[in-house]
Write a protein that holds these residues in place. Structure first.
Motif, PDB file in Angstrom:
ATOM      1  N   TYR A 112     -21.420 -17.777  29.600  1.00  0.00           N
ATOM      2  CA  TYR A 112     -21.684 -16.375  29.314  1.00  0.00           C
ATOM      3  C   TYR A 112     -22.072 -16.190  27.842  1.00  0.00           C
ATOM      4  N   PHE A 113     -21.324 -16.834  26.931  1.00  0.00           N
ATOM      5  CA  PHE A 113     -21.597 -16.650  25.517  1.00  0.00           C
ATOM      6  C   PHE A 113     -22.819 -17.437  25.046  1.00  0.00           C
ATOM      7  N   VAL A 114     -23.174 -18.534  25.707  1.00  0.00           N
ATOM      8  CA  VAL A 114     -24.453 -19.199  25.411  1.00  0.00           C
ATOM      9  C   VAL A 114     -25.586 -18.226  25.722  1.00  0.00           C
ATOM     10  N   LYS A 121     -31.763 -13.647  20.179  1.00  0.00           N
ATOM     11  CA  LYS A 121     -32.437 -14.604  19.297  1.00  0.00           C
ATOM     12  C   LYS A 121     -32.763 -15.872  20.073  1.00  0.00           C
ATOM     13  N   PRO A 122     -33.887 -15.903  20.784  1.00  0.00           N
ATOM     14  CA  PRO A 122     -34.188 -17.110  21.565  1.00  0.00           C
ATOM     15  C   PRO A 122     -34.490 -18.342  20.714  1.00  0.00           C
ATOM     16  N   ARG A 127     -26.935 -25.498  15.159  1.00  0.00           N
ATOM     17  CA  ARG A 127     -25.731 -25.108  14.415  1.00  0.00           C
ATOM     18  C   ARG A 127     -25.449 -23.619  14.594  1.00  0.00           C
ATOM     19  N   GLN A 128     -26.494 -22.780  14.538  1.00  0.00           N
ATOM     20  CA  GLN A 128     -26.303 -21.339  14.752  1.00  0.00           C
ATOM     21  C   GLN A 128     -25.776 -21.071  16.157  1.00  0.00           C
ATOM     22  N   THR A 132     -22.024 -19.594  16.844  1.00  0.00           N
ATOM     23  CA  THR A 132     -21.947 -18.302  17.529  1.00  0.00           C
ATOM     24  C   THR A 132     -21.167 -18.411  18.828  1.00  0.00           C
ATOM     25  N   VAL A 133     -21.486 -19.402  19.642  1.00  0.00           N
ATOM     26  CA  VAL A 133     -20.804 -19.566  20.934  1.00  0.00           C
ATOM     27  C   VAL A 133     -19.332 -19.909  20.720  1.00  0.00           C
TER      28      VAL A 133
END
Length: 142
Positions: A112-114, A121-122, A127-128, A132-133
């Motif tokens: 879900y978080f991926v 932001k595709p 690292r980002q 974030t995930v």
């Protein structure tokens, strides 16, 4: 760029990591499941310069019929991945932990978080995406 994504069950047996396929049995994990070393070997053979593995799976020992883990009911850590140069791996759970699934999300929390991280932001660096995930999953599951 080559992306390998797996969402399902994961386990460790005799220091080998396995992605548990739908018809794999507990007694025949090594034969029926997909060994992660094999996935990484095939990945290394691809001509892609960037290779990403996203694994939404538990990182625990197989459960016995009684609900415990094998070998004296002790939880084994999912053996560490050996990442070759150019590979990046993002996994759903810390060593020895299950991944989290929540019906209200209609996905595992990791998946879900991926999807949430990629939606606005595709084009993210690995690292980002990982930061974030990891943050979103950790905040949501606490």
């Amino acid at each position: 760029t080559f992306l390998f994504y797996f969402s399902g069950h994961g386990t460790s047996v005799d220091k080998s990591n396995y992605l548990v396929t739908p018809f794999a049995s507990r007694q025949r994990i090594a034969k029926d499941a997909l060994e992660l070393d094999e996935v990484q070997q095939k990945l290394a053979e691809t001509p892609a310069r960037r290779k990403i593995l996203l694994i939404d799976a538990c990182r625990t020992a197989p459960r016995t019929a009684s609900g415990g883990t094998r070998e004296g009911e002790e939880l084994e850590q999912f053996a560490e991945f050996r990442a070759a140069e150019g590979e990046r791996i993002l996994v759903a759970a810390p060593f020895g932990q299950p991944s989290r699934e929540y019906a209200e999300l209609q996905h595992g929390a990791f998946t879900y978080f991926v999807l949430q991280a990629l939606e606005p932001k595709p084009f993210l660096t690995f690292r980002q995406l990982a930061d974030t995930v990891s943050r979103m999953t950790r905040d949501w599951t606490q």
